[in-house]
Design a protein around this motif. Sequence first.
Motif, mmCIF file in Angstrom:
data_model
loop_
_atom_site.group_PDB
_atom_site.id
_atom_site.type_symbol
_atom_site.label_atom_id
_atom_site.label_comp_id
_atom_site.label_asym_id
_atom_site.label_seq_id
_atom_site.Cartn_x
_atom_site.Cartn_y
_atom_site.Cartn_z
ATOM 1 N N PHE A 17 4.296 -0.972 3.340
ATOM 2 C CA PHE A 17 3.725 0.356 3.086
ATOM 3 C C PHE A 17 4.812 1.418 3.058
ATOM 4 N N SER A 18 4.502 2.486 2.371
ATOM 5 C CA SER A 18 5.439 3.605 2.287
ATOM 6 C C SER A 18 5.126 4.611 3.377
ATOM 7 N N ASP A 19 6.049 5.513 3.599
ATOM 8 C CA ASP A 19 5.836 6.558 4.587
ATOM 9 C C ASP A 19 5.094 7.726 3.942
ATOM 10 N N LEU A 20 4.818 8.744 4.728
ATOM 11 C CA LEU A 20 4.090 9.920 4.238
ATOM 12 C C LEU A 20 4.888 11.153 4.618
ATOM 13 N N GLY A 21 5.395 11.822 3.586
ATOM 14 C CA GLY A 21 6.228 12.993 3.845
ATOM 15 C C GLY A 21 5.786 14.178 3.012
ATOM 16 N N HIS A 22 6.579 15.223 3.102
ATOM 17 C CA HIS A 22 6.219 16.466 2.409
ATOM 18 C C HIS A 22 6.110 16.280 0.904
ATOM 19 N N GLU A 23 6.963 15.409 0.339
ATOM 20 C CA GLU A 23 6.947 15.312 -1.110
ATOM 21 C C GLU A 23 5.620 14.752 -1.609
ATOM 22 N N SER A 66 0.851 -1.176 0.000
ATOM 23 C CA SER A 66 0.000 0.000 0.000
ATOM 24 C C SER A 66 0.888 1.227 0.000
ATOM 25 N N VAL A 67 0.739 2.055 -1.021
ATOM 26 C CA VAL A 67 1.435 3.338 -0.981
ATOM 27 C C VAL A 67 0.593 4.341 -0.209
ATOM 28 N N ASP A 68 -0.647 4.466 -0.610
ATOM 29 C CA ASP A 68 -1.518 5.395 0.125
ATOM 30 C C ASP A 68 -2.939 4.870 0.234
ATOM 31 N N GLY A 69 -3.083 3.561 0.195
ATOM 32 C CA GLY A 69 -4.390 2.969 0.438
ATOM 33 C C GLY A 69 -5.366 3.150 -0.700
ATOM 34 N N GLN A 70 -4.869 3.593 -1.827
ATOM 35 C CA GLN A 70 -5.759 3.836 -2.947
ATOM 36 C C GLN A 70 -5.746 2.632 -3.892
ATOM 37 N N LEU A 71 -6.742 2.554 -4.751
ATOM 38 C CA LEU A 71 -6.850 1.425 -5.675
ATOM 39 C C LEU A 71 -7.100 1.965 -7.069
ATOM 40 N N SER A 72 -6.238 1.602 -7.982
ATOM 41 C CA SER A 72 -6.347 2.126 -9.343
ATOM 42 C C SER A 72 -7.445 1.443 -10.124
ATOM 43 N N THR A 73 -7.913 2.144 -11.150
ATOM 44 C CA THR A 73 -8.860 1.614 -12.127
ATOM 45 C C THR A 73 -8.163 0.795 -13.197
ATOM 46 N N ASN A 74 -6.829 0.786 -13.207
ATOM 47 C CA ASN A 74 -6.086 0.241 -14.335
ATOM 48 C C ASN A 74 -5.119 -0.885 -13.986
ATOM 49 N N ASP A 75 -4.981 -1.261 -12.729
ATOM 50 C CA ASP A 75 -3.974 -2.252 -12.341
ATOM 51 C C ASP A 75 -4.092 -3.538 -13.156
ATOM 52 N N GLY A 88 -9.077 10.023 9.514
ATOM 53 C CA GLY A 88 -9.536 8.642 9.521
ATOM 54 C C GLY A 88 -9.107 7.844 10.725
ATOM 55 N N GLN A 89 -8.593 8.529 11.724
ATOM 56 C CA GLN A 89 -8.112 7.836 12.908
ATOM 57 C C GLN A 89 -9.189 7.855 13.997
ATOM 58 N N LEU A 90 -9.036 6.984 14.974
ATOM 59 C CA LEU A 90 -10.021 6.890 16.045
ATOM 60 C C LEU A 90 -9.288 6.872 17.375
ATOM 61 N N SER A 91 -9.642 7.816 18.224
ATOM 62 C CA SER A 91 -8.953 7.936 19.499
ATOM 63 C C SER A 91 -9.395 6.884 20.486
ATOM 64 N N THR A 92 -8.532 6.641 21.445
ATOM 65 C CA THR A 92 -8.816 5.787 22.595
ATOM 66 C C THR A 92 -9.575 6.533 23.681
ATOM 67 N N ASN A 93 -9.746 7.849 23.531
ATOM 68 C CA ASN A 93 -10.233 8.676 24.633
ATOM 69 C C ASN A 93 -11.512 9.461 24.347
ATOM 70 N N THR A 98 -5.220 -1.305 8.405
ATOM 71 C CA THR A 98 -5.462 -0.056 9.127
ATOM 72 C C THR A 98 -4.150 0.570 9.581
ATOM 73 N N VAL A 99 -3.236 -0.252 10.055
ATOM 74 C CA VAL A 99 -1.926 0.265 10.443
ATOM 75 C C VAL A 99 -1.183 0.796 9.215
ATOM 76 N N ALA A 100 -1.170 0.017 8.143
ATOM 77 C CA ALA A 100 -0.405 0.398 6.946
ATOM 78 C C ALA A 100 -0.940 1.679 6.317
ATOM 79 N N ASN A 101 -2.236 1.924 6.451
ATOM 80 C CA ASN A 101 -2.829 3.105 5.819
ATOM 81 C C ASN A 101 -3.014 4.268 6.771
ATOM 82 N N SER A 102 -2.620 4.115 8.018
ATOM 83 C CA SER A 102 -2.782 5.206 8.973
ATOM 84 C C SER A 102 -1.828 6.353 8.645
ATOM 85 N N PRO A 103 -2.359 7.539 8.381
ATOM 86 C CA PRO A 103 -1.449 8.661 8.108
ATOM 87 C C PRO A 103 -0.564 8.991 9.302
#
Lengths: 413, 413
Positions: free
Chosen positions: A397-403, A234-243, B237-242, A311-316
């Motif tokens: 999963f990938s990270d989420l940064g400024h780029e 998962s890069v950003d939890g999205q799903l392409s129309t073309n995969d 999209g996150q959910l708190s424990t509190n 859920t963990v992999a897609n959590s921002p």
Amino acid sequence: MSSGFFTSRWVPRPGHVHETEGGLARGFRAAGVASGVKADGVKDLGLLVCDADDAVSAARFTRSGVLAAPVVVTKERTDLANLRAVVANSGNANAATGAQGVEDAAATQQAASRVVGVDATQVALGSTGVIGVPLQLDRVLGGLETAHGELRTDGDGDFADAIRTTDRFAKRASLLVELPSGDVRLSAQCKGAGMIQPNFATMLCFVQTDALLDADTANLLLGVTVKRSFDRISVDGQLSTNDTVVLMASGASGVRVEPESEDELKLGEALDALLRQLALQIVADGEGSKRIGRVVVHGEDPEAVERVARTVANSPLVKTALHGGDPNWGRIAQAVGAALLDTAPLPFDIAIEGVTVLADGAGLRFDEAALNAAVGGSEVEYVIALPGEGAETEVFFSDLGHEYVTINADYTT
Amino acid sequence: MSSGFFTSRWVPRPGHVHETEGGLARGFRAAGVASGVKADGVKDLGLLVCDADDAVSAARFTRSGVLAAPVVVTKERTDLANLRAVVANSGNANAATGAQGVEDAAATQQAASRVVGVDATQVALGSTGVIGVPLQLDRVLGGLETAHGELRTDGDGDFADAIRTTDRFAKRASLLVELPSGDVRLSAQCKGAGMIQPNFATMLCFVQTDALLDADTANLLLGVTVKRSFDRISVDGQLSTNDTVVLMASGASGVRVEPESEDELKLGEALDALLRQLALQIVADGEGSKRIGRVVVHGEDPEAVERVARTVANSPLVKTALHGGDPNWGRIAQAVGAALLDTAPLPFDIAIEGVTVLADGAGLRFDEAALNAAVGGSEVEYVIALPGEGAETEVFFSDLGHEYVTINADYTT
């Protein structure tokens, strides 16, 4: 010698698999040309041909409810077990283009059938790029003629270039696989880097082998290995129309791989390593990605295990912490709780890079300096142990940064 | 005159609801003090007391599988229909703190019981802040004594300040509500701004009224209005424990609100508008948020409608486009397809700010300049029409910009 394809600690190179200098598996030719769909004379049209009359093949596609025209045409108007050619373009996804889009895709398929000299039902299509814009059919058809004149057994590099979009690096491999019954080759060209600016994410992967397979074996091997590779990222939890993923086997090696044989097992291991490493390359090329995360979840209920991993992999929050090199287990605990509603109290454990930071739902003391150092590398592993046993899964999963934000928010349409 | 609470076009002020100069509903006193849990003498401990012996109340909590100690204690060791006091702290969420955390929360509840002079089962707790760190109980207990000495009928501002974390602005309101049987007051203090740096998101909301209700009516009104407000927002999209919402009714106005009466309807409308506007304030205060999106989805199947709305609202591609002021309908189409696997072909429509950009699954021509201008405002509305009728929902969401990444990735633990 092209070295260093198997770069991840999570995908060790099998002992019977060796990298080669490049080129396609025997029985295949490919080309990549600039058709004019993309500006500036950039390669944007790839043609791949199998020269064996009795080639077999298998394919997998996105499960999105919104399918691009090339996916519709390939799924509905080909014999997926008997493909002989692939036309893949970048610069235009031919998605959300309605009936006209399907007509344009079908016209591309027909043209390739004529040019290559195979039946239209043997031509698969792949597209990636901007959506909602009609395909520039005349340019694609012109490019197809050009590409046909440039088909070469070492055209895999050009073909791979032609399907790139925002990919920072080409994703391909040429492997020699030692099977008990003889040596075969595997080659693959892949693209994918999160979202294609400014529109869809698309993952395309074309794999060739010169092993002699029946179609059922090809389908079985592809199904199992896709589930363990492209289905687990998962890069950003999205799903392409073309995969689209297509495996073609020319049989040109003469090495027969029988069902349920040691050959099949070894070929499967090679294909598995190939697709897993390609999948990790897509994650590593996630827009702005600096680090890859791997979350492993085990527990009792497969459905719960899968939901927690996703859920963990897609959590921002988890992804920004990964980007920042921060062992923020609180965010992982949060994601676990959000994935498993109404289950409190939930006695679970979290380990990061082998250090247990939470046990039975309560935080532990640990060596913060050591853990901080451990999460600063290029790959970070999280293991979540839910109560019970019997089910396990993983998501890369990938990270989420400024780029990512820069690429996806800061452009002008 | 405090004006401008009802700032969103999506939450018009009901005609019988008027903003007042502040202060709590009659029968309530509150205070907010600096206990020392937070550094620098910042207010971090709030105490709210209802002086009416026959107060009634209702509460709602996060459904996370990982519950913070104050939530566990409030759910398990109070009479939720008869609360008389709230102790709420910021700076420490007392989450993932194991058995010690529950003991600390219970000790706080016992201390409040003694200080305020109510039963321990009448004391609710709320916490927000760092997780996995033991609560500094002595400071909380000291702060509790101080706060008790500072209780005032206009202490709502201090109380609201004490529960803020990364909130850029205080979220509270004091309203006069004209009911057929007489005037009553509503006051509320709320916090929430996406994730609390560096850990959990938490939404806390405390609402007071001096209407004379029975507990069942309080519970009914809170349940319905929370479903239409805090349950319909997503920062990331996150959910708190509190997450905790508490409604308390003192009855001090003497205006009785009977079940199924016009008074109940009008009070419900006022509470609905109050909580919806507070929920939108949380979205607007989403970390780095510049714009609020509202996605409205209708169709046949309530479950599918809900899934599409959540998938669109949580799509990082949709959120970055919202941030960039970009009417990127392709990303919305992508999210719809991802939410509804294996449903192609899916004839659906998308309208942005009233402009239909996709019909029956195919892109339309539209006035790009006009739409670009329309999505540059502070609120952007997306309407997705799936096939069929009978189900409709909405989700409010924040955008995703650089500040979110800065807040969540670029700090040092």
